[in-house]
Write a protein that holds these residues in place. Structure first.
Motif, PDB file in Angstrom:
ATOM      1  N   VAL A 172      67.199  73.135 -19.959  1.00  0.00           N
ATOM      2  CA  VAL A 172      67.152  74.502 -19.758  1.00  0.00           C
ATOM      3  C   VAL A 172      66.150  74.915 -18.982  1.00  0.00           C
ATOM      4  O   VAL A 172      66.094  75.760 -17.958  1.00  0.00           O
ATOM      5  N   LEU A 173      64.919  74.826 -19.412  1.00  0.00           N
ATOM      6  CA  LEU A 173      63.604  75.042 -18.815  1.00  0.00           C
ATOM      7  C   LEU A 173      63.612  74.636 -17.558  1.00  0.00           C
ATOM      8  O   LEU A 173      63.387  75.372 -16.535  1.00  0.00           O
ATOM      9  N   VAL A 174      64.045  73.422 -17.232  1.00  0.00           N
ATOM     10  CA  VAL A 174      63.950  72.740 -15.726  1.00  0.00           C
ATOM     11  C   VAL A 174      64.938  73.737 -15.040  1.00  0.00           C
ATOM     12  O   VAL A 174      64.586  73.854 -13.829  1.00  0.00           O
ATOM     13  N   GLY A 175      66.208  73.740 -15.512  1.00  0.00           N
ATOM     14  CA  GLY A 175      67.251  74.533 -14.710  1.00  0.00           C
ATOM     15  C   GLY A 175      66.535  75.937 -14.177  1.00  0.00           C
ATOM     16  O   GLY A 175      66.872  76.395 -13.208  1.00  0.00           O
ATOM     17  N   PHE A 223      69.483  79.441  -0.404  1.00  0.00           N
ATOM     18  CA  PHE A 223      68.612  79.314  -1.486  1.00  0.00           C
ATOM     19  C   PHE A 223      68.897  80.053  -2.572  1.00  0.00           C
ATOM     20  O   PHE A 223      68.828  79.683  -3.898  1.00  0.00           O
ATOM     21  N   ILE A 224      69.337  81.240  -2.597  1.00  0.00           N
ATOM     22  CA  ILE A 224      69.904  82.049  -3.810  1.00  0.00           C
ATOM     23  C   ILE A 224      71.067  81.367  -4.308  1.00  0.00           C
ATOM     24  O   ILE A 224      71.075  81.277  -5.460  1.00  0.00           O
ATOM     25  N   ALA A 225      71.753  80.832  -3.636  1.00  0.00           N
ATOM     26  CA  ALA A 225      72.901  80.235  -4.050  1.00  0.00           C
ATOM     27  C   ALA A 225      72.642  78.927  -5.028  1.00  0.00           C
ATOM     28  O   ALA A 225      73.234  78.782  -6.076  1.00  0.00           O
ATOM     29  N   LEU A 226      71.820  78.122  -4.336  1.00  0.00           N
ATOM     30  CA  LEU A 226      71.256  76.949  -5.392  1.00  0.00           C
ATOM     31  C   LEU A 226      70.347  77.377  -6.504  1.00  0.00           C
ATOM     32  O   LEU A 226      70.607  76.802  -7.542  1.00  0.00           O
ATOM     33  N   GLY A 227      69.613  78.473  -6.332  1.00  0.00           N
ATOM     34  CA  GLY A 227      68.883  78.973  -7.473  1.00  0.00           C
ATOM     35  C   GLY A 227      69.780  79.387  -8.571  1.00  0.00           C
ATOM     36  O   GLY A 227      69.534  79.199  -9.749  1.00  0.00           O
ATOM     37  N   TRP A 266      72.996  78.516  -9.129  1.00  0.00           N
ATOM     38  CA  TRP A 266      73.759  77.441  -9.644  1.00  0.00           C
ATOM     39  C   TRP A 266      72.836  76.589 -10.637  1.00  0.00           C
ATOM     40  O   TRP A 266      73.176  76.220 -11.837  1.00  0.00           O
ATOM     41  N   TRP A 267      71.439  76.469 -10.244  1.00  0.00           N
ATOM     42  CA  TRP A 267      70.697  75.647 -11.040  1.00  0.00           C
ATOM     43  C   TRP A 267      70.456  76.679 -12.581  1.00  0.00           C
ATOM     44  O   TRP A 267      70.396  76.198 -13.786  1.00  0.00           O
TER      45      TRP A 267
END
Length: 154
Positions: free
Chosen positions: A4-7, A40-44, A46-47
């Protein structure tokens, strides 16, 4: 918990990378800068959502609590529990039913107000009909919080 922290950290890093791309690329190519920002916002996002879903998948304590809230009264009475735990579960069930009934009544009232604003008011006020549901949701949150707080104190 590490996942979770990594995400969350990866999501925030992607969002900041998008803002950085926007700042660096915008003077040269404005459309590409906006494209990279949104990418990049979409990738962020998603994570971050992936990390939250993984937390929900491995959080056994929260799962057990949510299953206990969904039990019927007959299941609670029939369960092999000590008397204190059984009474606590029954009390939780009664409180949840009370809060659900009050919030249901609030949202029905909000729907009535919203429909009246939509169909019975003039155009300047009419465009704000949807705010009745926002206010109803906020009132439900407030009432729920107060009922939890004062229900435990009593």
């Amino acid at each position: 918990m590490i996942i979770v922290l990594v995400g969350v950290l990866a999501g925030l890093a992607f969002i900041f990378a998008g803002v950085g791309c926007l700042l660096m690329v915008e003077p040269m190519a404005g459309n590409w800068a906006l494209f990279l920002l949104v990418l990049f916002i979409a990738l962020g996002v998603w994570w971050i959502v992936r990390g939250g879903m993984l937390l929900g998948r491995v959080n056994v304590e929260e799962y057990n609590r949510s299953v206990a809230e969904d039990l019927e009264v007959e299941d609670i009475v029939a369960a092999e529990l000590d008397e204190a735990r059984r009474e606590a579960l029954l009390s939780q069930k009664r409180d949840a039913e009370k809060i659900g009934a009050v919030c249901g009544a609030i949202m029905i009232f909000a729907t009535i107000v919203g429909l009246l604003l939509l169909f019975c008011s003039r155009p300047p006020v009419q465009s704000w009909f949807w705010m009745s549901w926002v206010v109803g949701g906020l009132v439900c949150g407030l009432v729920s919080t107060l009922m939890h707080a004062f229900g435990r104190a009593a």
